[in-house]
Scaffold this motif. Structure first.
Motif, PDB file in Angstrom:
ATOM      1  N   ASN A 149      94.392  29.375 -68.610  1.00  0.00           N
ATOM      2  CA  ASN A 149      93.078  29.088 -69.182  1.00  0.00           C
ATOM      3  C   ASN A 149      92.030  29.106 -68.090  1.00  0.00           C
ATOM      4  O   ASN A 149      92.340  28.817 -66.924  1.00  0.00           O
ATOM      5  N   PRO A 150      90.769  29.403 -68.437  1.00  0.00           N
ATOM      6  CA  PRO A 150      89.724  29.446 -67.407  1.00  0.00           C
ATOM      7  C   PRO A 150      89.361  28.045 -66.914  1.00  0.00           C
ATOM      8  O   PRO A 150      89.465  27.076 -67.659  1.00  0.00           O
ATOM      9  N   PHE A 151      88.972  27.980 -65.653  1.00  0.00           N
ATOM     10  CA  PHE A 151      88.446  26.730 -65.090  1.00  0.00           C
ATOM     11  C   PHE A 151      86.946  26.752 -65.339  1.00  0.00           C
ATOM     12  O   PHE A 151      86.256  27.685 -64.904  1.00  0.00           O
ATOM     13  N   LEU A 152      86.431  25.747 -66.053  1.00  0.00           N
ATOM     14  CA  LEU A 152      85.029  25.799 -66.492  1.00  0.00           C
ATOM     15  C   LEU A 152      84.120  24.884 -65.678  1.00  0.00           C
ATOM     16  O   LEU A 152      83.143  24.336 -66.196  1.00  0.00           O
ATOM     17  N   GLY A 153      84.446  24.704 -64.410  1.00  0.00           N
ATOM     18  CA  GLY A 153      83.505  24.004 -63.532  1.00  0.00           C
ATOM     19  C   GLY A 153      83.911  22.589 -63.203  1.00  0.00           C
ATOM     20  O   GLY A 153      84.714  21.966 -63.893  1.00  0.00           O
ATOM     21  N   MET A 154      83.338  22.079 -62.112  1.00  0.00           N
ATOM     22  CA  MET A 154      83.578  20.715 -61.661  1.00  0.00           C
ATOM     23  C   MET A 154      82.967  19.732 -62.662  1.00  0.00           C
ATOM     24  O   MET A 154      82.008  20.060 -63.349  1.00  0.00           O
TER      25      MET A 154
END
Ligand SMILES: Cc1cc2nc3c(=O)[nH]c(=O)nc-3n(C[C@H](O)[C@H](O)[C@H](O)COP(=O)(O)O)c2cc1C
Length: 183
Positions: free
Chosen positions: A120-125
């Protein structure tokens, strides 16, 4: 200081049962080091299980559950690799132990990264997730820190929770706080 990746490590017991624990993987050139303090189940398992899995997740509730004794977290098998991954992993890394540096306090298991797979994509801190992670780590060190230090840290971390948490992060925060505030 090397970069440390906070993740959930799956090891196997001698009978092949998976065990999961939050741990920091220490970057060491192309290798990663797992360094569990004595005593721990992960440490015991690492002496007999040289193929382990690191799961990378942005789900703060998983860290909160694990540090509060709830290890009932869904896992999924990995094709051609013995240690399963978190079902909720954004990615996993297959790590093979290639060297052990013994130490009375904190042995180091040097691992080669055999494969990394992303789901799955990492959508930011997110500050609240980072705050839960910090509080979760604090909750594993209660016997080594003064009450004053713990209260100070929690007060600071709560700012990020109040400003940036979603429902999952709030639930995770409550779980960890209950542990920290239970005498
Ligand atoms: C984000 C995070 C990172 C952690 N990293 C480490 C670590 O690198 N080494 C360690 O001994 N414990 C670490 N801990 C604490 C362990 O998870 C805890 O000691 C655990 O009880 C050890 O696992 P086990 O006995 O279930 O194998 C960390 C905890 C958290 C929440």
């Amino acid at each position: 200081m090397p970069l440390i990746h906070e993740c959930v490590v799956t090891t196997l017991t001698q009978t092949g049962k998976p065990h999961i624990a939050p741990l920091g993987l220490i970057e060491d050139g192309e290798n990663w080091i797992i360094a569990p303090f004595r005593p721990s189940t992960t440490l015991t398992n690492l002496y007999s299980c040289n193929k382990v899995t690191a799961s990378f997740t942005d789900n703060a509730l998983i860290f909160a559950k694990l540090v509060t004794g709830n290890c009932d977290i869904p896992l999924l098998p990995i094709l051609s690799w013995p240690a399963p991954r978190l079902a909720d992993a954004l990615a996993h890394a297959e790590l093979e132990v290639i060297d052990i540096v013994e130490d009375d306090l904190r042995p180091r298991f040097v691992c080669k990264v055999r494969r990394i797979e992303t789901y799955n994509p990492f959508l930011g801190m997110n500050r609240a997730r980072a705050a839960v992670l910090e509080a979760a780590i604090l909750s594993t060190r209660l016997n080594r820190l003064s009450r004053e230090k713990i209260d100070q840290e929690i007060a600071y971390l709560k700012i990020a929770i109040d400003k940036t948490a979603g429902p999952i992060e709030l639930e995770a925060w409550q779980l960890v706080l209950e542990k920290i505030n239970t005498p």
